[in-house]
Design an enzyme around this catalytic site. Structure first.
Site, PDB file in Angstrom:
ATOM      1  N   HIS A 193      34.568  42.002  42.608  1.00  0.00           N
ATOM      2  CA  HIS A 193      34.633  41.337  43.912  1.00  0.00           C
ATOM      3  C   HIS A 193      33.963  42.188  44.996  1.00  0.00           C
ATOM      4  O   HIS A 193      33.290  41.658  45.885  1.00  0.00           O
ATOM      5  CB  HIS A 193      36.089  41.051  44.283  1.00  0.00           C
ATOM      6  CG  HIS A 193      36.764  40.114  43.335  1.00  0.00           C
ATOM      7  ND1 HIS A 193      36.374  38.805  43.185  1.00  0.00           N
ATOM      8  CD2 HIS A 193      37.785  40.307  42.466  1.00  0.00           C
ATOM      9  CE1 HIS A 193      37.135  38.218  42.282  1.00  0.00           C
ATOM     10  NE2 HIS A 193      38.001  39.109  41.824  1.00  0.00           N
ATOM     11  N   ARG A 202      30.860  40.221  35.870  1.00  0.00           N
ATOM     12  CA  ARG A 202      32.239  40.014  35.426  1.00  0.00           C
ATOM     13  C   ARG A 202      32.461  40.408  33.976  1.00  0.00           C
ATOM     14  O   ARG A 202      33.562  40.276  33.445  1.00  0.00           O
ATOM     15  CB  ARG A 202      32.687  38.572  35.656  1.00  0.00           C
ATOM     16  CG  ARG A 202      34.199  38.322  35.765  1.00  0.00           C
ATOM     17  CD  ARG A 202      34.911  39.356  36.597  1.00  0.00           C
ATOM     18  NE  ARG A 202      36.190  38.891  37.102  1.00  0.00           N
ATOM     19  CZ  ARG A 202      37.103  39.678  37.647  1.00  0.00           C
ATOM     20  NH1 ARG A 202      36.879  40.979  37.759  1.00  0.00           N
ATOM     21  NH2 ARG A 202      38.238  39.201  38.102  1.00  0.00           N
ATOM     22  N   GLU A 252      39.678  44.572  33.716  1.00  0.00           N
ATOM     23  CA  GLU A 252      39.944  43.139  33.852  1.00  0.00           C
ATOM     24  C   GLU A 252      38.592  42.449  33.877  1.00  0.00           C
ATOM     25  O   GLU A 252      37.883  42.500  34.882  1.00  0.00           O
ATOM     26  CB  GLU A 252      40.717  42.815  35.127  1.00  0.00           C
ATOM     27  CG  GLU A 252      41.046  41.327  35.221  1.00  0.00           C
ATOM     28  CD  GLU A 252      41.536  40.901  36.590  1.00  0.00           C
ATOM     29  OE1 GLU A 252      42.444  40.060  36.649  1.00  0.00           O
ATOM     30  OE2 GLU A 252      41.000  41.393  37.598  1.00  0.00           O
ATOM     31  N   GLU A 262      44.921  42.179  46.331  1.00  0.00           N
ATOM     32  CA  GLU A 262      43.545  42.212  45.817  1.00  0.00           C
ATOM     33  C   GLU A 262      42.628  41.290  46.619  1.00  0.00           C
ATOM     34  O   GLU A 262      42.814  40.068  46.604  1.00  0.00           O
ATOM     35  CB  GLU A 262      43.521  41.784  44.350  1.00  0.00           C
ATOM     36  CG  GLU A 262      42.122  41.781  43.754  1.00  0.00           C
ATOM     37  CD  GLU A 262      42.096  41.317  42.311  1.00  0.00           C
ATOM     38  OE1 GLU A 262      41.001  41.319  41.714  1.00  0.00           O
ATOM     39  OE2 GLU A 262      43.156  40.944  41.780  1.00  0.00           O
ATOM     40  N   ASP A 314      38.891  45.772  43.264  1.00  0.00           N
ATOM     41  CA  ASP A 314      38.270  45.239  42.053  1.00  0.00           C
ATOM     42  C   ASP A 314      36.760  45.374  42.211  1.00  0.00           C
ATOM     43  O   ASP A 314      36.174  44.822  43.145  1.00  0.00           O
ATOM     44  CB  ASP A 314      38.676  43.781  41.863  1.00  0.00           C
ATOM     45  CG  ASP A 314      38.153  43.182  40.562  1.00  0.00           C
ATOM     46  OD1 ASP A 314      36.925  43.214  40.342  1.00  0.00           O
ATOM     47  OD2 ASP A 314      38.972  42.660  39.778  1.00  0.00           O
TER      48      ASP A 314
END
Length: 266
Positions: free
Chosen positions: A185, A214, A243, A149, A182
């Site tokens: 990011h 986030r 997540e 990741e 992700d």
């Protein structure tokens, strides 16, 4: 239609079976597990095997450890690799597909003092290639995949963009090592997140989702139709694993995600 998963700590319930009941009612297709250090994930074997027998779908595990395969200290690196091998073995035992890890987390950032890390870029690359190769070979033996990741520049100084992860993975040359993307990011690091997905389609193996801030998808400004559209274009058939942090009522926030992603193109 892409499948959705949700990390276990975001779900209400005291057992994986209770969490799974909620997840299904909310529209999720799977639960993503969390793998803590000190072989904690392996200590959950009985719990995980029973959950599997009870029909809980658990395709992936995401690490939750204090140090990672890119640590500066050799002993910490060896421990991180050992922990990841254990997690790959256990996720294979319960019929999963793989485990996700960054190169490091919170270890160093070139954006914060002292700005210059104690290793050169060449030394970083050597360490990462060695760790990824060892873990990739273990994953191949177990029949699962290691997902690398990329994290944003404030959380890791080595692997921030998909192109950097892809370069390492192609150098390793194992099908058992892939990128775990992700959306959060990528929103920070990629000039064009959708284009990055298209450019590195051949080495993308897993996807995690949260919005630009986030929080849960829908709580920020990420261009979800473009991001999800790129995954459709490359034929991604894995899960979109939630997540994130949660804003608003946590139960309703988790419940809102599958429907939001469906409206946005998933």
């Amino acid at each position: 239609m892409l499948k959705t998963a949700v990390q276990e700590q975001l779900l209400p319930g005291d057992t994986l079976q209770a969490k799974w009941d909620f997840a299904q009612q909310a529209g999720y297709d799977a639960i993503e597990l969390r793998g803590k250090g000190d072989l904690h994930f392996a200590s959950r074997r009985a719990e995980l095997q029973q959950a599997r027998e009870d029909g809980v779908v658990m395709p992936t595990v995401c690490v939750d450890m204090p140090h990672f395969l890119g640590a500066f200290d050799e002993d910490l690196r060896r421990d991180a690799v050992a922990q990841m091998k254990s997690q790959l073995t256990v996720i294979a035992e319960i019929g999963g597909t793989g485990a996700q890890t960054p190169a490091s987390y919170g270890m160093f950032s070139r954006r914060l003092p002292p700005f210059e890390p104690p290793r050169t870029e060449e030394e970083d690359r050597e360490v990462l290639l060695a760790g990824l190769t060892e873990l990739g070979e273990h994953a191949r033996r177990e029949g699962v995949t290691l997902f690398l990741e990329p994290l944003n520049r404030y959380e890791d100084h080595m692997v921030n963009r998909l192109e950097q992860a892809a370069d390492l993975i192609r150098a390793v040359g194992l099908d058992s090592v892939r990128i775990g993307i992700d959306s959060y990011h990528m929103n920070i690091e990629e000039t064009d997140p959708a284009a990055a997905i298209l450019a590195h389609a051949d080495v993308i193996g897993h996807a995690q989702v949260s919005d630009s801030n986030r929080f849960q998808p829908g709580a920020g400004h990420l261009d979800w139709p473009a991001w999800l559209g790129a995954l459709h274009t490359i034929g991604y058939d894995g899960h979109l694993a939630l997540e994130c942090r949660l804003t608003g009522d946590p139960v309703e926030a988790v419940r809102s995600v599958p429907a939001f992603l469906a409206r946005s193109g998933a």
